[in-house]
Design a protein around this motif. Structure first.
Motif, PDB file in Angstrom:
ATOM      1  N   UNK A   1      26.611 -32.459 -29.917  1.00 49.21           N
ATOM      2  CA  UNK A   1      26.386 -31.016 -30.015  1.00 49.21           C
ATOM      3  C   UNK A   1      26.866 -30.352 -28.730  1.00 49.21           C
ATOM      4  N   UNK A   2      27.687 -29.292 -28.872  1.00 44.71           N
ATOM      5  CA  UNK A   2      28.172 -28.561 -27.712  1.00 44.71           C
ATOM      6  C   UNK A   2      27.534 -27.194 -27.623  1.00 44.71           C
ATOM      7  N   UNK A   3      27.283 -26.740 -26.394  1.00 44.78           N
ATOM      8  CA  UNK A   3      26.696 -25.436 -26.165  1.00 44.78           C
ATOM      9  C   UNK A   3      27.449 -24.741 -25.050  1.00 44.78           C
ATOM     10  N   UNK A   4      27.537 -23.413 -25.131  1.00 47.09           N
ATOM     11  CA  UNK A   4      28.179 -22.654 -24.074  1.00 47.09           C
ATOM     12  C   UNK A   4      27.746 -21.209 -24.127  1.00 47.09           C
ATOM     13  N   UNK A   5      27.921 -20.508 -23.007  1.00 48.73           N
ATOM     14  CA  UNK A   5      27.485 -19.119 -22.927  1.00 48.73           C
ATOM     15  C   UNK A   5      28.669 -18.170 -22.757  1.00 48.73           C
ATOM     16  N   UNK A   6      28.493 -16.982 -23.360  1.00 46.00           N
ATOM     17  CA  UNK A   6      29.422 -15.881 -23.179  1.00 46.00           C
ATOM     18  C   UNK A   6      28.938 -15.079 -21.983  1.00 46.00           C
ATOM     19  N   UNK A   7      29.763 -14.995 -20.938  1.00 42.50           N
ATOM     20  CA  UNK A   7      29.353 -14.272 -19.741  1.00 42.50           C
ATOM     21  C   UNK A   7      30.240 -13.063 -19.460  1.00 42.50           C
ATOM     22  N   UNK A 160      29.606 -12.524 -29.767  1.00 45.70           N
ATOM     23  CA  UNK A 160      28.386 -12.745 -29.000  1.00 45.70           C
ATOM     24  C   UNK A 160      28.082 -11.580 -28.064  1.00 45.70           C
ATOM     25  N   UNK A 161      26.802 -11.324 -27.861  1.00 43.27           N
ATOM     26  CA  UNK A 161      26.398 -10.398 -26.808  1.00 43.27           C
ATOM     27  C   UNK A 161      26.673 -11.071 -25.466  1.00 43.27           C
ATOM     28  N   UNK A 162      26.855 -10.293 -24.389  1.00 46.72           N
ATOM     29  CA  UNK A 162      27.003 -10.916 -23.068  1.00 46.72           C
ATOM     30  C   UNK A 162      25.813 -11.831 -22.774  1.00 46.72           C
ATOM     31  N   UNK A 163      26.088 -13.033 -22.330  1.00 47.04           N
ATOM     32  CA  UNK A 163      25.035 -14.006 -22.081  1.00 47.04           C
ATOM     33  C   UNK A 163      24.596 -14.759 -23.316  1.00 47.04           C
ATOM     34  N   UNK A 164      25.235 -14.481 -24.480  1.00 43.86           N
ATOM     35  CA  UNK A 164      24.865 -15.147 -25.723  1.00 43.86           C
ATOM     36  C   UNK A 164      25.262 -16.614 -25.735  1.00 43.86           C
ATOM     37  N   UNK A 165      24.782 -17.321 -26.741  1.00 42.26           N
ATOM     38  CA  UNK A 165      24.901 -18.772 -26.810  1.00 42.26           C
ATOM     39  C   UNK A 165      25.680 -19.185 -28.046  1.00 42.26           C
ATOM     40  N   UNK A 166      26.641 -20.111 -27.875  1.00 43.69           N
ATOM     41  CA  UNK A 166      27.297 -20.748 -29.015  1.00 43.69           C
ATOM     42  C   UNK A 166      26.778 -22.169 -29.124  1.00 43.69           C
ATOM     43  N   UNK A 167      26.475 -22.605 -30.334  1.00 42.50           N
ATOM     44  CA  UNK A 167      25.998 -23.958 -30.604  1.00 42.50           C
ATOM     45  C   UNK A 167      26.900 -24.566 -31.670  1.00 42.50           C
ATOM     46  N   UNK A 168      27.505 -25.698 -31.353  1.00 41.04           N
ATOM     47  CA  UNK A 168      28.458 -26.342 -32.257  1.00 41.04           C
ATOM     48  C   UNK A 168      28.023 -27.786 -32.484  1.00 41.04           C
ATOM     49  N   UNK A 169      27.906 -28.179 -33.739  1.00 42.99           N
ATOM     50  CA  UNK A 169      27.569 -29.556 -34.072  1.00 42.99           C
ATOM     51  C   UNK A 169      28.748 -30.234 -34.742  1.00 42.99           C
ATOM     52  N   UNK A 170      29.145 -31.410 -34.237  1.00 46.12           N
ATOM     53  CA  UNK A 170      30.268 -32.131 -34.838  1.00 46.12           C
ATOM     54  C   UNK A 170      30.164 -33.623 -34.544  1.00 46.12           C
TER      55      UNK A 170
END
Length: 263
Positions: A1-7, A160-170
């Motif tokens: 699972x990958x996660x990252x933020x929009x800044x 995404x809103x600024x500071x929002x989170x993306x969650x990817x499952x693969x």
């Protein structure tokens, strides 16, 4: 699972015009029987939403986050998260899958919105911004080309809103590209009346493979076989991380199932 933020507040756009007809045909064909992939789909909806909620809530402060599930399928993640208080927009490239997702939500009196959207076109075709963008069930590896992948992650960033989170499952393709398995184990369900398995045909480079998904059922004493085919890209963590970084994401991390609680 990958996660990252929009800044940041904006990103450039990029899209590739190759057809997604094979992916649409694959999920349109599976929409009516997708729940049969699971031993207990209803239980899976609850377990996955609990695991994803835990991942999200450790990184968010919103009580009822808005969430865009951009590969919703029949609602395996969307339904559970909406029932836990998320404000869910469910989108997918398959109209049949989206229709079933909405029908399942309506049947359960769960509020969610839905729309048919190719994930490469999120920036242009989905309105608003969200606290979380989610893509699970190995959907990202359907993006076979570099520009297809970039278009999708840039669209995620834009929604995404600024500071929002993306969650990817693969799938863990870092390992699979080394092993190149030709099939998955046969899962025997319903006391032997239902069999689920996949056959994989790798290209010479190990970068892509053709998948045949088999659902074999015994009904009234007779066996019936459903086979759906599609192609996947064996997307590595570095390839996805690089694409996400190019779209503007930061603070990225990877979690294996033992840590995330998500398969």
């Amino acid at each position: 699972m990958g996660l990252g933020r929009n800044m940041a507040s904006s990103t450039g756009q990029g899209q590739h015009d190759d057809s997604a007809e094979d992916v649409v045909a694959f999920y349109d064909g599976l929409a009516g029987s997708y729940h049969l992939i699971y031993a207990d789909w209803e239980g899976a909806v609850d377990r996955q939403s609990a695991a994803l909620d835990k991942v999200i809530q450790t990184r968010m402060i919103a009580d009822h986050p808005s969430l865009l599930d951009c590969s919703c399928g029949i609602g395996t993640q969307s339904l559970g998260l909406a029932s836990r208080g998320y404000d869910v927009m469910a989108t997918d490239v398959s109209a049949h899958a989206v229709e079933r997702c909405q029908r399942e939500a309506d049947t359960r009196d769960i509020h969610l919105r839905s729309q048919v959207v190719d994930m490469r076109h999120l920036a242009d075709e989905v309105a608003g911004r969200f606290d979380v963008v989610l893509s699970c069930d190995n959907a990202m590896p359907h993006l076979l080309g570099r520009w297809d992948l970039l278009a999708a992650v840039r669209g995620m960033f834009a929604r995404l809103v600024p500071g929002g989170l993306v969650v990817i499952g693969m799938r863990d393709y870092d390992q699979l590209r080394q092993e190149r398995p030709t099939s998955t184990p046969v899962r025997v369900l319903d006391g032997g009346d239902r069999l689920v398995f996949q056959v994989w045909d790798w290209d010479r480079s190990g970068e892509t493979y053709g998948l045949k998904h088999f659902l074999v059922q015994r009904q009234n004493g007779d066996w019936h076989t459903q086979c759906n085919e599609v192609r996947y890209r064996a997307l590595t963590r570095m390839e996805l991380t690089t694409a996400l970084a190019s779209a503007g994401f930061v603070d990225m991390e990877w979690q294996l199932p033992a840590a995330s609680g998500h398969f």
